[in-house]
Design a protein around this motif. Structure first.
Motif, short mmCIF file in Angstrom:
data_model
loop_
_atom_site.label_atom_id
_atom_site.label_comp_id
_atom_site.label_asym_id
_atom_site.label_seq_id
_atom_site.Cartn_x
_atom_site.Cartn_y
_atom_site.Cartn_z
N THR A 78 0.84 -1.21 0.00
CA THR A 78 0.00 0.00 0.00
C THR A 78 0.87 1.26 0.00
N SER A 79 2.11 1.12 -0.45
CA SER A 79 3.03 2.25 -0.46
C SER A 79 2.57 3.31 -1.45
N PRO A 80 2.42 4.55 -1.03
CA PRO A 80 1.91 5.59 -1.92
C PRO A 80 2.91 6.03 -2.98
N ASP A 81 4.18 5.67 -2.84
CA ASP A 81 5.19 6.11 -3.81
C ASP A 81 5.58 5.02 -4.81
N ILE A 82 4.78 3.95 -4.87
CA ILE A 82 5.03 2.85 -5.81
C ILE A 82 3.84 2.74 -6.75
N PRO A 83 4.06 2.64 -8.08
CA PRO A 83 2.95 2.69 -9.04
C PRO A 83 2.21 1.37 -9.25
N PHE A 84 2.34 0.43 -8.34
CA PHE A 84 1.62 -0.83 -8.45
C PHE A 84 1.30 -1.35 -7.06
N ASN A 85 0.28 -2.17 -6.99
CA ASN A 85 -0.13 -2.73 -5.70
C ASN A 85 0.26 -4.20 -5.54
N VAL A 86 0.46 -4.88 -6.67
CA VAL A 86 0.72 -6.32 -6.64
C VAL A 86 2.01 -6.62 -7.40
N SER A 87 2.84 -7.46 -6.83
CA SER A 87 4.09 -7.85 -7.50
C SER A 87 4.32 -9.34 -7.34
N LEU A 88 5.20 -9.86 -8.19
CA LEU A 88 5.52 -11.29 -8.18
C LEU A 88 7.01 -11.44 -8.38
N ASN A 89 7.65 -12.23 -7.53
CA ASN A 89 9.09 -12.48 -7.63
C ASN A 89 9.36 -13.97 -7.66
N PRO A 90 9.80 -14.52 -8.80
CA PRO A 90 10.04 -15.96 -8.89
C PRO A 90 11.28 -16.42 -8.11
N TYR A 91 12.14 -15.48 -7.71
CA TYR A 91 13.40 -15.85 -7.04
C TYR A 91 13.61 -15.00 -5.78
N ARG A 92 14.36 -15.58 -4.84
CA ARG A 92 14.90 -14.82 -3.70
C ARG A 92 16.40 -14.71 -3.93
N GLY A 93 16.95 -13.52 -3.69
CA GLY A 93 18.35 -13.30 -4.00
C GLY A 93 18.51 -13.02 -5.48
N CYS A 94 19.64 -12.42 -5.85
CA CYS A 94 19.83 -12.07 -7.26
C CYS A 94 21.31 -12.11 -7.62
N GLU A 95 21.63 -12.90 -8.63
CA GLU A 95 23.02 -13.08 -9.03
C GLU A 95 23.59 -11.85 -9.74
N HIS A 96 22.77 -10.93 -10.15
CA HIS A 96 23.29 -9.71 -10.77
C HIS A 96 24.24 -8.97 -9.84
N GLY A 97 23.99 -9.07 -8.53
CA GLY A 97 24.93 -8.54 -7.55
C GLY A 97 25.00 -7.03 -7.46
N CYS A 98 23.93 -6.33 -7.82
CA CYS A 98 23.94 -4.86 -7.74
C CYS A 98 24.14 -4.43 -6.29
N ILE A 99 25.18 -3.67 -6.04
CA ILE A 99 25.52 -3.33 -4.66
C ILE A 99 24.45 -2.46 -4.02
N TYR A 100 23.69 -1.71 -4.81
CA TYR A 100 22.69 -0.78 -4.29
C TYR A 100 21.33 -1.42 -4.06
N CYS A 101 21.17 -2.70 -4.34
CA CYS A 101 19.85 -3.33 -4.34
C CYS A 101 19.15 -3.23 -2.98
#
Length: 389
Positions: A78-101
């Motif tokens: 319900t975050s007012p600063d995000i343009p969507f209410n529903v999201s889906l993530n098939p994975y936990r963790g991310c091999e891209h390794g973006c330091i700012y994630c």
């Protein structure tokens, strides 16, 4: 090499943010340490007692992908600063390794480090498509556009073999359900055969994250993501297929990626992007010490300037989670970035199709024809212990 046990301070002291021993970057990895999560009570620090004999560099950590049977698949906010209410993530963790994630701290819930563990210990939700199909078939389900790849990139390297994102898109395609994808991987091109027909009926859009055009910076900032030039090519490929693409200039890091704002937007426009948005660097929880370690390792000569500017945009703090300013900051520098971005967007014609999620059509939704039975259901009522023999 001896180890000393200590109690972990949840607020992270300055001693923990900049460790007394020099940190060394690992090729192909973003984090330069395996900083322990905020829920760990005790930790270990390396301490050179003079007795260790170095016999070569330690082997770099390998990626381990573990199957996970998820209990649910759709996340709501319900975050007012995000343009969507529903999201889906098939994975936990991310091999891209973006330091700012900003998703790195979620690995703390698993008893793992938001540092190197986040990018080497990946969990694949192998029943993602099945759970989604059951969710969409529920009598009370009301269709809203679903954002995929928000917490972790749905097209990270292991998706080539796992194909979980592909399976999810097949369900959404079958059900004529609107979807928006966010990625920094060119692997999204694989699924054009699904996305193009959906986009033709206002059911799909994509956003490509373009943080920098400098390949040297990208190699350390987001080491296993597609190179900037490859992402621009992906924008062109998706655009030519009729899929509306926006560019996400995120995050903007003062004195690192901030000087490139105008050039990034121009390159994205030339590649075919139709809209653009941005966020400034966020440093929630363990991302703060991890980013500062990365900064001291790769940009020691400007680390102080970068952090001072970040604090100027955060009311003197390293981070402020207030909804009113967490995405864009506050103060003079925040205003300057906003003005530069908005004026360039206007000049490049990238503001006409903002609000990409709101433009997706939910009226075409139809429930799935085939719905798998929930685990543990469908057995005879009289089934008992004899079934085991």
């Amino acid at each position: 090499m001896a180890y000393v046990e200590r109690t972990v301070d949840r607020e992270y002291s300055a001693e923990e943010i900049v460790l007394p021993r020099p940190l060394v970057a690992t090729k192909g990895r973003g984090a330069v340490s395996n900083l322990q999560g905020r829920y760990e009570l005790n930790g270990r620090e390396r301490f050179d007692d003079g007795w260790a004999v170095e016999d070569g560099a330690a082997a770099p950590p390998k990626t381990v992908v573990t199957d996970e049977i998820a209990k649910s698949i759709l996340s709501r906010n319900t975050s007012p600063d995000i343009p969507f209410n529903v999201s889906l993530n098939p994975y936990r963790g991310c091999e891209h390794g973006c330091i700012y994630c900003f998703a790195r701290p979620t690995h703390s819930y698993l008893g793992l480090s938001p540092g190197l563990d986040f990018e080497t210990r990946i969990f694949a939700k192998v029943n993602a498509a099945e759970l989604l199909r059951r969710e969409l078939a529920h009598p009370g389900y009301k269709p809203e556009h679903i954002a995929i790849g928000v917490n972790t990139d749905a097209y990270q390297p292991c998706e080539r073999e796992r194909r979980l994102t592909r399976e999810v898109l097949e369900v959404l395609h079958e059900c004529r359900h609107p979807v928006g994808l966010v990625t920094k991987s060119a692997l999204i091109e694989r699924d054009i055969d699904l996305l193009a027909p959906m986009a033709e009926h206002s059911l799909a859009c994509a956003a490509i994250t373009l943080t920098t055009l400098d390949s040297d910076i990208s190699r350390t900032l987001e080491p296993r993501a597609a190179a900037p030039a490859r992402r621009l090519r992906a924008i062109r490929t998706l655009t030519d297929a009729g899929i509306p693409v926006s560019v996400s200039v995120a995050p903007i890091i003062p004195f690192v990626t901030e000087p490139e704002i105008e050039r990034i937007l121009e390159a994205a426009r030339d590649a075919g992007a139709v809209s653009a948005h941005y966020t400034v660097l966020r440093l929630p929880w363990e991302v703060n010490p991890l980013f500062q370690q990365w900064l001291e390792t790769h940009f020691p000569e400007r680390a102080g300037r970068v952090m001072n500017r970040i604090r100027e945009m955060r009311g003197g703090k390293d981070y402020d989670a207030d909804f009113s300013q967490r995405m864009h900051g506050e103060g003079v520098w925040s205003d300057l970035i906003r003005q530069r971005f908005n004026k360039t967007v206007e000049r490049m014609g990238l503001g006409a199709l903002r609000g990409r999620f709101e433009r997706l059509d939910t009226a075409q939704f139809r429930r799935p024809l085939v719905v798998p039975a929930a685990a543990g259901k469908g057995k005879a009522k009289g089934a008992g212990q004899l079934d085991l023999f």
